[in-house]
Motif scaffolding. Structure first.
Motif, PDB file in Angstrom:
ATOM      1  N   LEU A  71      -5.771  -7.530 -20.906  1.00 30.58           N
ATOM      2  CA  LEU A  71      -7.769  -8.450 -21.179  1.00 30.58           C
ATOM      3  C   LEU A  71      -7.603  -8.690 -22.016  1.00 30.58           C
ATOM      4  O   LEU A  71      -8.280  -9.058 -22.882  1.00 30.58           O
ATOM      5  N   LYS A  72      -7.586  -7.114 -23.500  1.00 29.61           N
ATOM      6  CA  LYS A  72      -7.517  -6.763 -24.812  1.00 29.61           C
ATOM      7  C   LYS A  72      -7.049  -7.933 -25.389  1.00 29.61           C
ATOM      8  O   LYS A  72      -6.511  -7.321 -26.723  1.00 29.61           O
ATOM      9  N   VAL A  73      -7.168  -8.791 -25.732  1.00 29.82           N
ATOM     10  CA  VAL A  73      -6.213 -10.092 -26.453  1.00 29.82           C
ATOM     11  C   VAL A  73      -7.237 -10.853 -27.087  1.00 29.82           C
ATOM     12  O   VAL A  73      -6.852 -11.656 -27.653  1.00 29.82           O
ATOM     13  N   PHE A  74      -8.284 -10.367 -27.247  1.00 32.23           N
ATOM     14  CA  PHE A  74      -9.300 -11.404 -27.786  1.00 32.23           C
ATOM     15  C   PHE A  74      -9.796 -11.001 -29.285  1.00 32.23           C
ATOM     16  O   PHE A  74     -10.560 -11.903 -29.579  1.00 32.23           O
ATOM     17  N   ASP A  75      -9.669  -9.991 -29.901  1.00 36.71           N
ATOM     18  CA  ASP A  75     -10.082  -9.453 -30.593  1.00 36.71           C
ATOM     19  C   ASP A  75      -8.656  -9.347 -31.804  1.00 36.71           C
ATOM     20  O   ASP A  75      -8.848  -8.668 -32.706  1.00 36.71           O
ATOM     21  N   PHE A  76      -7.780 -10.136 -31.734  1.00 33.38           N
ATOM     22  CA  PHE A  76      -7.029 -10.864 -32.875  1.00 33.38           C
ATOM     23  C   PHE A  76      -6.873 -11.522 -33.261  1.00 33.38           C
ATOM     24  O   PHE A  76      -6.926 -12.913 -31.443  1.00 33.38           O
ATOM     25  N   GLU A  77      -5.882 -12.281 -33.673  1.00 27.25           N
ATOM     26  CA  GLU A  77      -5.268 -14.002 -33.506  1.00 27.25           C
ATOM     27  C   GLU A  77      -3.804 -13.629 -34.461  1.00 27.25           C
ATOM     28  O   GLU A  77      -3.940 -13.189 -35.392  1.00 27.25           O
ATOM     29  N   ILE A  78      -3.136 -14.659 -33.745  1.00 22.70           N
ATOM     30  CA  ILE A  78      -1.254 -14.728 -34.299  1.00 22.70           C
ATOM     31  C   ILE A  78      -1.751 -15.625 -35.369  1.00 22.70           C
ATOM     32  O   ILE A  78      -1.818 -16.896 -35.325  1.00 22.70           O
ATOM     33  N   SER A  79      -1.318 -15.387 -36.757  1.00 19.92           N
ATOM     34  CA  SER A  79      -1.077 -16.184 -37.255  1.00 19.92           C
ATOM     35  C   SER A  79      -0.040 -17.757 -37.474  1.00 19.92           C
ATOM     36  O   SER A  79       1.047 -17.129 -36.506  1.00 19.92           O
ATOM     37  N   GLU A  86      13.280  -6.514 -30.683  1.00 18.49           N
ATOM     38  CA  GLU A  86      12.794  -5.665 -31.876  1.00 18.49           C
ATOM     39  C   GLU A  86      12.137  -6.699 -33.371  1.00 18.49           C
ATOM     40  O   GLU A  86      11.062  -6.135 -33.100  1.00 18.49           O
ATOM     41  N   THR A  87      11.744  -7.896 -32.632  1.00 16.73           N
ATOM     42  CA  THR A  87      10.878  -8.921 -33.041  1.00 16.73           C
ATOM     43  C   THR A  87       9.807  -8.962 -32.952  1.00 16.73           C
ATOM     44  O   THR A  87       8.962  -8.625 -33.472  1.00 16.73           O
ATOM     45  N   LEU A  88       9.466  -8.920 -31.798  1.00 14.68           N
ATOM     46  CA  LEU A  88       8.522  -8.731 -30.689  1.00 14.68           C
ATOM     47  C   LEU A  88       7.641  -7.511 -31.556  1.00 14.68           C
ATOM     48  O   LEU A  88       6.487  -7.321 -31.793  1.00 14.68           O
ATOM     49  N   ILE A  89       8.229  -6.225 -31.378  1.00  9.08           N
ATOM     50  CA  ILE A  89       7.906  -4.890 -31.496  1.00  9.08           C
ATOM     51  C   ILE A  89       7.117  -5.067 -33.156  1.00  9.08           C
ATOM     52  O   ILE A  89       5.931  -4.363 -33.481  1.00  9.08           O
ATOM     53  N   ASP A  90       7.771  -5.637 -34.087  1.00 10.94           N
ATOM     54  CA  ASP A  90       7.498  -5.587 -34.934  1.00 10.94           C
ATOM     55  C   ASP A  90       6.640  -6.628 -35.175  1.00 10.94           C
ATOM     56  O   ASP A  90       5.446  -5.950 -36.317  1.00 10.94           O
ATOM     57  N   ILE A  91       6.539  -7.915 -34.659  1.00 11.51           N
ATOM     58  CA  ILE A  91       5.037  -8.273 -35.319  1.00 11.51           C
ATOM     59  C   ILE A  91       3.768  -7.752 -34.377  1.00 11.51           C
ATOM     60  O   ILE A  91       2.313  -7.308 -35.432  1.00 11.51           O
ATOM     61  N   ALA A  92       3.929  -6.704 -33.482  1.00  9.05           N
ATOM     62  CA  ALA A  92       2.842  -6.715 -32.873  1.00  9.05           C
ATOM     63  C   ALA A  92       2.453  -5.299 -33.171  1.00  9.05           C
ATOM     64  O   ALA A  92       0.990  -5.538 -32.976  1.00  9.05           O
ATOM     65  N   ALA A  93       3.245  -4.705 -34.329  1.00  6.17           N
ATOM     66  CA  ALA A  93       2.929  -3.335 -35.293  1.00  6.17           C
ATOM     67  C   ALA A  93       2.066  -4.175 -36.341  1.00  6.17           C
ATOM     68  O   ALA A  93       1.106  -3.448 -36.780  1.00  6.17           O
ATOM     69  N   ARG A  94       2.235  -4.957 -36.551  1.00  7.66           N
ATOM     70  CA  ARG A  94       1.440  -5.611 -37.995  1.00  7.66           C
ATOM     71  C   ARG A  94       0.105  -5.876 -37.233  1.00  7.66           C
ATOM     72  O   ARG A  94      -1.174  -6.127 -37.731  1.00  7.66           O
ATOM     73  N   TYR A  95      -0.266  -5.885 -35.992  1.00  6.30           N
ATOM     74  CA  TYR A  95      -1.844  -5.921 -35.899  1.00  6.30           C
ATOM     75  C   TYR A  95      -2.322  -5.124 -34.694  1.00  6.30           C
ATOM     76  O   TYR A  95      -3.781  -5.188 -34.457  1.00  6.30           O
ATOM     77  N   GLY A  96      -1.600  -3.842 -34.625  1.00  6.41           N
ATOM     78  CA  GLY A  96      -2.076  -2.350 -33.958  1.00  6.41           C
ATOM     79  C   GLY A  96      -1.959  -3.680 -32.346  1.00  6.41           C
ATOM     80  O   GLY A  96      -3.146  -3.115 -32.185  1.00  6.41           O
ATOM     81  N   LYS A  97      -1.447  -3.980 -31.745  1.00  5.50           N
ATOM     82  CA  LYS A  97      -1.270  -4.718 -30.889  1.00  5.50           C
ATOM     83  C   LYS A  97       0.070  -4.098 -30.200  1.00  5.50           C
ATOM     84  O   LYS A  97       1.257  -4.120 -30.298  1.00  5.50           O
ATOM     85  N   SER A  98       0.180  -4.216 -28.547  1.00  4.30           N
ATOM     86  CA  SER A  98       0.996  -3.908 -27.696  1.00  4.30           C
ATOM     87  C   SER A  98       1.956  -4.830 -27.677  1.00  4.30           C
ATOM     88  O   SER A  98       1.542  -5.991 -27.975  1.00  4.30           O
TER      89      SER A  98
END
Ligand code: A2P
Length: 282
Positions: free
Chosen positions: A249-257, A207-219
């Protein structure tokens, strides 16, 4: 890092594309050929296999058939545990080249350390294996050499040899960061690679990972792969599904705070392979 072909620098100056395509558990034959071909079409230029995966033949065929030049694809393979030791390492390496249909490897790793559970002379066995790999490296048949699943006490013996390990590939995902090994490798300029960066799929429903990922619009998978990269570790995700091969591979268009990195870095163990380098009996 802006794309999967951007490189991490290894101690000897060679470059390794910052995301690799993993092939553990991918069956030899059509499944592996389709999966590796798809990965190459999607833009992966770094394929991670092992003699122990028994799919080197198909990996080699996919690369040959891709139309890419050999030097455009970074190929890693690993010495099987049954072939530890000087002479058998030399022979196993030749077999790997034959299976992969190439005359050199970009990276060759000792797959698992000989450990004290199985051998009294485990350190010497690892040293004998390493000597063979060092000779193959000096002969130009391998561009970089390293290990896999080595903890600091396994690494220590090899750090006093003429060529120190350049890479250590370990299981690495949220909840399993091996902090002492990570610190040791960073202090000794050993590139850490992450096998099973998605916790073999078991951590994706957290759940924690799901919540964080959703905030970035990522899986969650993309979050995990990005999290690995932001820890300066090289992810080796695997999937047999064409959409997910591309997604990873689509992991270069966002940055985790920094705050979210700290939350994920602080997560306790919640699933993984369960394999410990000092406890395995293979
Ligand atoms: P599949 O092949 O059906 O995509 P790891 O790399 O940590 O070992 O994880 C691999 C597992 O994670 C496989 O079961 C794979 O299944 C699954 N997986 C890989 N990429 C994704 C993704 N983007 N989303 C969901 N599951 C994924």
């Amino acid at each position: 890092m802006n794309q999967a072909i951007d490189g991490f620098s290894l101690r000897n100056g060679s470059q390794i594309p910052c995301i690799g395509y993993g092939t553990w558990k991918t069956p030899n034959g059509d499944v592996a050929i389709n999966a590796v071909s798809t990965a190459l079409q999607c833009g992966y230029r770094h394929i991670d296999t092992a003699a122990g995966y028994r799919n080197e033949e198909s990996v080699g065929l996919s690369i040959l058939q891709s139309g890419l030049k050999r030097e455009e694809v970074f190929i890693t393979s690993k010495l099987p545990n049954a072939k530890r030791g000087y002479e058998s390492t030399l022979a196993a390496f030749e077999q790997t080249l034959t299976e992969l249909k190439t005359d050199y490897l970009d990276l060759y790793l000792i797959h698992w350390p000989a450990n004290s559970r199985q051998f009294n002379d485990w350190e010497q066995i690892n040293l004998n294996t390493w000597q063979a790999m060092t000779e193959l490296y000096h002969a130009g048949k391998i561009r970089a050499i390293g290990v896999s699943n080595f903890l600091p006490h396994h690494l220590e013996a090899l750090m006093h040899t003429p060529v120190k390990p350049m890479v250590n590939q370990i299981e690495f995902h949220p909840g399993l960061m091996w902090p002492e090994t990570l610190e040791y490798c960073k202090a000794n300029d050993i590139c850490v690679e992450a096998w099973s960066p998605l916790g073999t799929g078991r951590i994706l429903s957290n759940e924690t990972l799901i919540d964080i990922a959703a905030r970035y619009g990522k899986s969650v998978a993309q979050l995990c792969i990005r999290w690995v990269l932001q820890n300066d570790v090289l992810p080796l995700p695997k999937s047999l599904n064409p959409d997910r091969i591309a997604e990873n591979l689509k992991v270069f268009d966002f940055e985790i705070s920094a705050k979210d990195m700290a939350i994920i870095n602080g997560m306790p163990y919640f699933g993984g392979s369960g394999l410990h380098p000092d406890a395995v009996d293979f």
